[in-house]
Design an enzyme around this catalytic site. Structure first.
Site, short mmCIF file in Angstrom:
data_model
loop_
_atom_site.label_atom_id
_atom_site.label_comp_id
_atom_site.label_asym_id
_atom_site.label_seq_id
_atom_site.Cartn_x
_atom_site.Cartn_y
_atom_site.Cartn_z
N GLY A 64 0.75 -1.23 0.00
CA GLY A 64 0.00 0.00 0.00
C GLY A 64 0.79 1.29 0.00
N SER A 65 0.13 2.27 0.47
CA SER A 65 0.51 3.66 0.37
C SER A 65 1.77 4.00 1.14
CB SER A 65 -0.65 4.50 0.91
OG SER A 65 -0.29 5.83 1.04
N SER A 66 2.49 4.99 0.64
CA SER A 66 3.64 5.52 1.38
C SER A 66 3.19 6.19 2.67
CB SER A 66 4.43 6.51 0.52
OG SER A 66 3.62 7.59 0.13
N SER A 67 1.91 6.48 2.78
CA SER A 67 1.36 7.04 4.02
C SER A 67 1.39 6.02 5.16
CB SER A 67 -0.06 7.53 3.80
OG SER A 67 -0.06 8.59 2.86
N SER A 68 1.65 4.76 4.84
CA SER A 68 1.79 3.74 5.89
C SER A 68 2.88 4.14 6.87
CB SER A 68 2.13 2.38 5.27
OG SER A 68 1.01 1.82 4.65
#
Length: 150
Positions: A64-68
């Site tokens: 998933g997202s780099s916001s992880s």
């Protein structure tokens, strides 16, 4: 109790010990993990409801997202992050988040890369010693080829 050494490359962190948790599928910390308690909240993940807090988390890599990285960093701040991250593939998102946690909070998970997914049947605890060597511990006694205990 028996202990066996596993091949691994220490990326960051140091000595640590935690109960083993193997994820059957990758998870995204962004929207997939509750930072308040460290549980998997992704309704489509086969291990939904499982707590990652304080574990030696083994997975190929995250999803998933780099916001992880921001959710993971919040897990570290709240004490709900895994104690050890074990990857079989390089995972820059969570590794950078772990490095940021060490820099910002002075604490964070120990991160290691394994060359392949190991057979950890019967293993309950993962320990990283002071030299960064990875050990898998189980209650099963190993036997030699002649049938004797080792």
């Amino acid at each position: 109790m028996t202990s066996r050494r596993l091949d691994a490359e220490l990326i960051l962190g140091g000595a640590a010990s935690a109960p083993l948790l193997v994820l059957r599928e990758p998870v995204s910390f962004w929207g997939g993990v509750d930072d308040q308690d460290g549980t998997i909240i992704d309704r489509n993940h086969p291990q939904q409801g499982t707590s990652l807090a304080g574990t030696a988390l083994l997975m190929d890599g995250s999803r998933g997202s780099s916001s992880s990285s921001s959710t993971f960093l919040e897990c570290v701040r709240l004490g709900t992050a895994p104690a050890i991250l074990l990857f079989t593939e390089r995972d820059t998102i969570l590794t950078v988040a772990a490095a940021a946690a060490w820099e910002i909070y002075g604490t964070g998970p120990t991160v290691l890369i394994l060359p392949e997914m190991p057979d950890l049947a019967g293993v309950h605890t993962i320990t990283v010693d002071d030299e960064g060597v990875l050990h898998a511990r189980s209650d099963v006694e190993e036997t030699s080829a002649s049938g004797g205990r080792t």
